[in-house]
Scaffold this active site. Sequence first.
Site, short mmCIF file in Angstrom:
data_model
loop_
_atom_site.label_atom_id
_atom_site.label_comp_id
_atom_site.label_asym_id
_atom_site.label_seq_id
_atom_site.Cartn_x
_atom_site.Cartn_y
_atom_site.Cartn_z
CG ASP A 65 -1.84 1.17 1.32
OD1 ASP A 65 -1.66 2.15 0.56
OD2 ASP A 65 -2.77 1.14 2.15
CG ASN A 92 -0.90 4.36 -12.64
OD1 ASN A 92 -1.55 5.08 -13.38
ND2 ASN A 92 -1.38 3.21 -12.17
CE1 TYR A 156 -8.58 12.06 -9.10
CE2 TYR A 156 -9.39 13.54 -10.80
CZ TYR A 156 -8.63 12.46 -10.42
OH TYR A 156 -7.91 11.77 -11.37
N GLY A 157 -9.66 17.47 -7.86
CA GLY A 157 -8.86 18.42 -8.63
C GLY A 157 -7.74 19.02 -7.82
CE LYS A 160 -4.85 12.27 -9.88
NZ LYS A 160 -3.77 11.26 -9.90
#
Length: 252
Positions: A65, A92, A156-157, A160
Amino acid sequence: MMSSWHGLRIVVTGGGSGIGAAVVRRAVTLGAEVLSIGRCAETLDNVAEDATAEGPGRAFVHRDDVTAADAPGRIAATAQHYLGGVDALVNNAGTAQFERLEDASLDYLRIMLETNVVAPAVLTQAMLPALRSSQGCVVNVSSVGGVLAMPGRSFYGVSKAALNSLTRSLAVELAPWVRVNAVLPGPVDTNLWDTAAGDGADDLRASIVRGTPMARFGEPEEVAAWICHLIDPITAGWVTGSLVAVDGGRTA
């Protein structure tokens, strides 16, 4: 003539499915030695066995993990054991939850930041001696969500956008010995979308297709090709600090 990929040593997190699995398969097909990291041993094994059967490279697996406190050290040690060094790290592994602000869970915000930002940062840190030794590279798998407005998906944005900033800062900090780039996929047809959107997945998919000039979701293999392009020391040896959109035109 021997391929520039022959014997390249690559670590891929989230290698059991989606974009990560596509990277493992493509890299092994090109001749690389790949260590695939993930939480599900069965999916990791299946992808690695299929990729190795196709060759000419090989895939190894390590179940872990990436958000665990001691995972970076374990992964770095396992990479040294199986690969004897690292030429490329592909960060990733990621997670997503799409919710409007009034419904959004702060606990899940913390999970997204731990998975999408902290884990790539500390794993890159743990791999840095090996990457400097090989004059290697890092490819972070980010999202166009880090550069576009994301109503209903703002948390989420945020995660990132932070990964994009990390990418560009480390590219300057670690140059000229280690290259650091990111791919920014648009909507890619993986299970992540259905899981993240929950009951609203169908409506969200339809809305996103309408807003995508290429009028479709991308495929994991299409993103994997660009990740591998950024790894390749011949085609991308002078590329660092780039945020490469692979998004069907969403950021055009």
